[in-house]
Write a protein that holds these residues in place. Structure first.
Motif, PDB file in Angstrom:
ATOM      1  N   SER A  60       0.823  -1.135  -0.061  1.00 24.93           N
ATOM      2  CA  SER A  60      -0.144   0.148  -0.077  1.00 24.93           C
ATOM      3  C   SER A  60       0.941   1.114   0.100  1.00 24.93           C
ATOM      4  CB  SER A  60      -1.013   0.070   1.144  1.00 24.93           C
ATOM      5  OG  SER A  60      -0.460   0.533   2.213  1.00 24.93           O
ATOM      6  N   VAL A  61       0.258   2.346  -0.424  1.00 24.24           N
ATOM      7  CA  VAL A  61       1.013   3.521  -0.856  1.00 24.24           C
ATOM      8  C   VAL A  61       1.320   4.128   0.625  1.00 24.24           C
ATOM      9  CG1 VAL A  61       0.881   6.065  -1.473  1.00 24.24           C
ATOM     10  CG2 VAL A  61      -0.282   4.060  -2.660  1.00 24.24           C
TER      11      VAL A  61
ATOM     12  N   GLY B 277       1.699  -0.122  -3.980  1.00 24.31           N
ATOM     13  CA  GLY B 277       0.295   0.310  -3.677  1.00 24.31           C
ATOM     14  C   GLY B 277      -0.386   0.940  -5.003  1.00 24.31           C
ATOM     15  N   TYR B 278       0.389   1.076  -6.061  1.00 29.42           N
ATOM     16  CA  TYR B 278      -0.426   1.385  -7.355  1.00 29.42           C
ATOM     17  C   TYR B 278      -1.096   0.339  -7.958  1.00 29.42           C
ATOM     18  CZ  TYR B 278       1.973   5.893  -6.477  1.00 29.42           C
ATOM     19  OH  TYR B 278       2.391   6.985  -5.734  1.00 29.42           O
ATOM     20  N   VAL B 279      -2.052   0.698  -8.832  1.00 28.89           N
ATOM     21  CA  VAL B 279      -2.635  -0.504  -9.521  1.00 28.89           C
ATOM     22  C   VAL B 279      -1.685  -1.315 -10.323  1.00 28.89           C
ATOM     23  CG1 VAL B 279      -4.692  -0.841 -11.045  1.00 28.89           C
ATOM     24  CG2 VAL B 279      -4.151   1.403  -9.998  1.00 28.89           C
TER      25      VAL B 279
ATOM     26  N   SER C 105      -8.027   9.985  -7.235  1.00 29.22           N
ATOM     27  CA  SER C 105      -9.013   8.862  -7.042  1.00 29.22           C
ATOM     28  C   SER C 105     -10.172   8.662  -8.115  1.00 29.22           C
ATOM     29  CB  SER C 105      -9.632   9.139  -5.822  1.00 29.22           C
ATOM     30  OG  SER C 105     -10.602  10.006  -5.867  1.00 29.22           O
TER      31      SER C 105
ATOM     32  N   ASP D  79      -8.943  -1.501  -4.164  1.00 29.01           N
ATOM     33  CA  ASP D  79      -8.292  -1.045  -3.039  1.00 29.01           C
ATOM     34  C   ASP D  79      -7.534   0.172  -3.257  1.00 29.01           C
ATOM     35  OD1 ASP D  79      -9.476  -3.131  -1.785  1.00 29.01           O
ATOM     36  OD2 ASP D  79      -7.768  -4.553  -2.030  1.00 29.01           O
ATOM     37  N   VAL D  80      -7.014   0.228  -4.503  1.00 32.88           N
ATOM     38  CA  VAL D  80      -6.030   1.597  -4.621  1.00 32.88           C
ATOM     39  C   VAL D  80      -6.561   2.720  -4.331  1.00 32.88           C
ATOM     40  CG1 VAL D  80      -4.489   2.721  -6.200  1.00 32.88           C
ATOM     41  CG2 VAL D  80      -4.473   0.281  -6.044  1.00 32.88           C
ATOM     42  N   LYS D  81      -7.996   2.886  -4.987  1.00 35.06           N
ATOM     43  CA  LYS D  81      -9.082   3.828  -4.874  1.00 35.06           C
ATOM     44  C   LYS D  81      -9.201   4.259  -3.289  1.00 35.06           C
ATOM     45  CE  LYS D  81     -12.729   6.237  -6.862  1.00 35.06           C
ATOM     46  NZ  LYS D  81     -13.557   6.063  -8.023  1.00 35.06           N
TER      47      LYS D  81
ATOM     48  N   GLU E  91      -7.340   3.371  -0.663  1.00 37.83           N
ATOM     49  CA  GLU E  91      -6.378   3.954   0.029  1.00 37.83           C
ATOM     50  C   GLU E  91      -6.231   5.343  -0.247  1.00 37.83           C
ATOM     51  OE1 GLU E  91      -2.634   2.234   0.268  1.00 37.83           O
ATOM     52  OE2 GLU E  91      -3.409   0.394   0.456  1.00 37.83           O
TER      53      GLU E  91
END
Lengths: 594, 357
Positions: A389-390, A411-413, B12, B19-21, B23
């Protein structure tokens, strides 16, 4: 038993069409041309005579009150029976012939309906090649029509006169009509004339899907006004599709809506159609001519079915294969493309092993040592560390950098997917998911004598921090100027957020949140790691003033939260207020005592 | 910091639900809270509730949703109730997924929603619709039936689910009570692509698969399977639908189901929505029983995930639910589904499997 037909309110249907089905009133131009095109195609098929050449002529008569549009073709024409038939067919769109093609007459009717969006009367003069007289049909939007046999001889084909209704004159301006006719029909394979003072041919010489890369790029620059990165030829035998994919010269967001300019049998269908290339290909826009896919009712998109899916895969493969051959043929170009579109190439690589292997080393990742490619990561490090995760990455970024540890921000897509995939592809490579707590575990422990001197201090810190679900430890780490490091896991953070939120919501939801969190196993709590090397921490350990020690620990904790952008719970806010007041008070007292 | 907030919100907005969005939005919320900016906090949380819901991270929905609801209660003239009530439907729909939450808490929540609908003048249509699932989970068939009837009797308004979603829900109910043909007829506009929305028809095909096999329509089942999975692809938040597809594949082509288990297991492992998790693990557990050990050994799974571990998880989750609901619904479902798949395998196992690309 008798069969009856019930009447459909035509006005209501037109309203429905104009408001919901068609994207703009201009479509009547398209529908009229489409009818001519269909008539010409039908005549070509019927005659099978290479000497026959289709032609469409368009003209605008200014008129006294409102302008009239006139369009003429030398297509197959309609017989009297067929004219009655096509009206009966209005609204019936899915009718198909035995040979599987769409019914020419049925489609004709629907197309004509769109004319009522801009006109109150359609005059339709036609002569079928199978008939020796012409017919004049006049239709009104209330569903009534008249039919006359023409005494004068007319050539086979169809002419439509369409008079603008009040408020729609702008759609009949010469410039505007010529523009829209060209827009929809410029690549038709027979002449399309617009009659102004002169006769102007609106066709263009060469369609984009017949161009080579250089021509296509030039076309992109001059006509589409975009300096594209590259142009790739597209082809799908299954859908009888040919086209050009342009690689966009600027980065696009993952899952950005695709916009393709799509022609069906050389007629423009839409210039903003999506779903024709695979989702991962969002870095490309395309121009396509499609002959073998079925259209939806509005004729502005294709049915999203299994066939379209296969065509999409075909077209996607064209792009994929092109990129693959670039590795050998033009690595410099590939690098340019990757620099701009690495996000979509990453998306592609997560699901495609062959591409993954080809591209993984070229792809850039954000790491604690800056943005570097995977090959650079691998060159200097036998083991690849990453966070998922970021937030975790941010927690350890500074520390890891100070210690020269390369950690990838996963953490990035797609990034952590790619890293996790690496070990399946290359078993010699070791990847390890790292959490902030693990980083602190790698810090140097204190020697026994140091542990002794810090024992009471850490015991006190743990007592103070325990109500906040936070554990205190002490280690030695770089950089020295950092007194404490606050780390948390996703679970601990979730716990923190819910308890914080529960303070502010209704009793009902507060009790629900308590239930959700109460049974969670808190394997990892947050942790405050003191840095033994830090001078302030040293002073703090050695002070004999218990009260000062306590409030400093509290303040360091709150400060660490604020630095990490964690909003304070009510209790922590109180700590901050009390602590600050105490310290200020203490400072002022010292001043007084001097 | 305000700039950082705006930057995060912009980032975003371009991302798919996942999950990235989540976070990124959580970080934005932390900033808004640090700034004590309630309006920004509200706006970012509304987004988070949306994303977490569609990404299947329901445990994140509750805090952000209830925080916004509290703001609305504090300043009803300042915030608009409509979209919050819309999100409230998701809360109702998913609340029973948490075995920790007590019955009376769920009922209180339903009542709270009902009161709010009445207070703001909305139809109770969604209230009854959401209650069907709740009644089914508690094996209260009478309540389920009366809610189904009440649902369709109430007038549609802005707060009602879109037409495509409502048709899907109706079809699911009909499938649940064994009326496959009626369900097919109801869902026909969806299958003909006349109506659709962000989640329909993605979620529509799955529940049909096993009933279609039972009704001797393997070709249609195959077609539905292909269409459904084509739409879902790699997207997050479709675990319970994927469970249906895996059960189907376990019958007709177990090897083809492996890929789905590998691809979606990580999402299931971290999921807090336990009914969904239960459905997915149950499908995995049955699948593994129909694969030979050599094949299982080739699967790309984390080390601790074994067939025995998954069986245990399924049992543990079932117990948790049954204990709370005071029923045996979940335990029965394990036995029933296992038996159902075995029976279907007998029926289709030796026959030629439908062609799968």
């Amino acid at each position: 038993m008798e069969n009856y037909h019930f009447k459909v309110n035509l006005k209501g249907m037109i309203d429905l069409l104009s408001n919901h089905l068609y994207s703009t009133p201009h479509v009547f131009v398209r529908e009229l041309i489409q009818n001519s095109v269909d008539a010409i195609t039908a005549r070509e098929k019927h005659l099978n005579d290479p000497k026959y050449k289709g032609q469409i002529d368009i003209e605008i008569h200014p008129g006294e009150d409102h302008p009239t549009l006139f369009i003429q073709d030398n297509g197959i024409g309609l017989t009297e029976d067929e004219v009655h038939q096509f009206l009966a067919q209005i609204g019936q769109t899915s009718k198909r012939n035995a040979d599987g093609g769409e019914d020419f007459i049925g489609r004709f009717g629907v197309g004509l309906l769109s004319c009522f969006i801009v006109s109150d009367e359609i005059v339709f003069v036609t002569r079928s090649i199978q008939s020796d007289y012409g017919i004049e049909w006049r239709g009104k939007p209330d569903g009534t029509y008249t039919l006359n046999k023409l005494k004068d001889r007319v050539e086979p084909g169809t002419r439509v006169y369409l008079k603008s209704k009040t408020g729609f004159d702008t759609y009949f301006e010469q410039k505007s009509v010529a523009k829209w006719v060209r827009h929809y029909g410029e690549y038709l394979p027979y002449p399309l004339y617009f009659h102004d003072q002169n006769r102007i041919q609106l066709n263009s010489r060469q369609a984009p899907w017949e161009m080579n890369t250089t021509e296509a790029l030039a076309y992109g620059k001059s006509v589409l006004q975009q300096d594209y990165l590259d142009a790739i030829a597209l082809e799908s035998a299954l859908g009888d599709v040919k086209g050009i994919a342009y690689l966009l010269p600027y980065p696009v967001q993952v899952n950005a809506r695709q916009k393709h300019r799509v022609y069906a049998k050389n007629m423009l269908l839409s210039d903003h159609m999506d779903k024709l290339l695979p989702e991962w290909a969002f870095f490309a826009t395309s121009i396509l001519n499609v002959n073998g896919l079925s259209l939806t009712v509005s004729r502005e998109s294709f049915h999203d079915d299994a066939r379209l899916e296969l065509v999409r895969t075909d077209l996607g493969n064209c792009i994929k294969n092109y990129l693959i051959q670039l590795v050998e043929a033009n690595p410099k170009r590939l690098q340019e493309i990757i620099q701009i579109h690495y996000k979509s190439i990453k998306a592609l690589a997560t699901t495609d092993d062959a591409l993954f292997q080809l591209f993984i080393n070229w792809l850039p990742f954000e790491t604690t040592l800056g943005r570097i490619t995977m090959s650079e990561v691998r060159k200097n490090h036998t083991k690849v560390y990453y966070t998922t995760s970021v937030d975790e990455f941010r927690q350890i970024n500074k520390i890891a950098r100070a210690q020269g540890i390369c950690v990838i921000n996963g953490g990035y897509v797609h990034d952590s997917d790619l890293i996790e995939k690496m070990q399946w592809i290359d078993p010699t490579l070791i990847t390890e998911k790292i959490s902030p707590t693990m980083i602190t575990q790698k810090f140097n422990d204190l020697v026994p004598s140091e542990r002794q001197t810090t024992y009471t201090f850490i015991k006190l810190a743990n007592e103070i921090l325990q109500p906040y679900f936070c554990k205190a430890v002490i280690k030695k780490f770089e950089p020295h100027h950092l007194p404490v490091l606050y780390t948390t896991s996703e679970e601990a953070l979730y716990l923190r957020t819910t308890t914080q939120t529960a303070e502010e919501v209704s009793p009902l939801f507060s009790s629900i949140m308590q239930k959700i969190t109460e049974n969670q196993v808190h394997t990892e709590t947050a942790q405050l790691c003191f840095n033994y090397h830090n001078p302030i921490v040293q002073k703090l350990i050695n002070t004999t003033d218990n009260q000062l020690q306590k409030s400093t620990i509290e303040m360091l904790y709150v400060q660490a939260l604020l630095l990490g952008h964690y909003p304070l719970k009510q209790e922590e806010m109180n700590l901050l207020n009390e602590g600050l007041t105490q310290l200020v008070d203490r400072g002022l007292n010292q001043e007084e005592n001097k | 910091m305000e700039n950082r907030f705006n930057e995060l919100m912009e980032q975003s907005s371009e991302l798919p639900h996942g999950d990235v969005k989540i976070e990124i939005l959580e970080e934005a919320i932390r900033i808004a809270d640090t700034l004590q900016d309630e309006e920004r906090g509200f706006y970012a949380r509304m987004e988070l509730t949306d994303t977490a819901n569609f990404a299947g991270r329901f445990e994140k929905v509750i805090p952000s949703f209830s925080w916004c609801l509290a703001q609305l209660d504090k300043a009803p003239e300042y915030y608009h109730e409509f979209y919050l009530l819309w999100q409230y439907k998701w809360v109702l729909y998913n609340l029973s997924e948490f075995p920790q939450i007590q019955q009376d808490q769920i009922e209180d929540t339903f009542n709270d929603f009902k009161n709010r609908c009445q207070q703001y003048g909305y139809s109770l249509r969604p209230y009854y619709q959401m209650k069907i699932k709740y009644a089914k989970l508690h094996e209260n068939h009478n309540l389920a039936h009366s809610c189904f009837e009440a649902w369709l009797e109430q007038p549609r308004d802005d707060l009602s689910d879109c037409y495509a979603c409502e048709l899907t829900a109706q079809a699911e109910h009909l499938l649940h009570i064994g009326q496959v043909h009626a369900a097919l007829a109801i869902a026909e506009p969806i299958f003909k692509q006349e109506v659709s929305c962000a989640e329909v028809p993605h979620i529509t095909y799955g529940p049909f698969l096993i009933p279609l096999l039972e009704n001797d329509s393997p070709e249609l089942a195959n077609e539905f399977h292909q269409s459904g999975m084509r739409l879902i692809g790699q997207k997050q938040g479709f675990l319970s639908t994927i469970a249906h597809h895996m059960k189907y594949l376990t019958v007709v082509d177990p090897n083809a189901a492996i890929h789905y288990m590998e691809a979606f297991l990580s999402e299931a492992l971290i999921s807090h929505t336990l009914d969904t998790k239960f459905q997915f693990f149950l499908a995995c557990s049955i699948l593994l029983k129909h694969l030979d050990p050599e094949t299982i050994a080739t699967m790309q799974l984390p080390d601790h995930i074994t067939s025995a571990w998954i069986d245990e998880e399924v049992k543990r989750l079932a117990q948790q639910f049954d204990q709370r609901n005071q029923t045996h619904t979940y335990a029965k479902e394990i036995a029933h589904t296992t038996h159902q798949i075995n029976a279907l395998k007998q029926k289709y196992g030796n026959a030629t499997t439908p062609h799968l690309s």
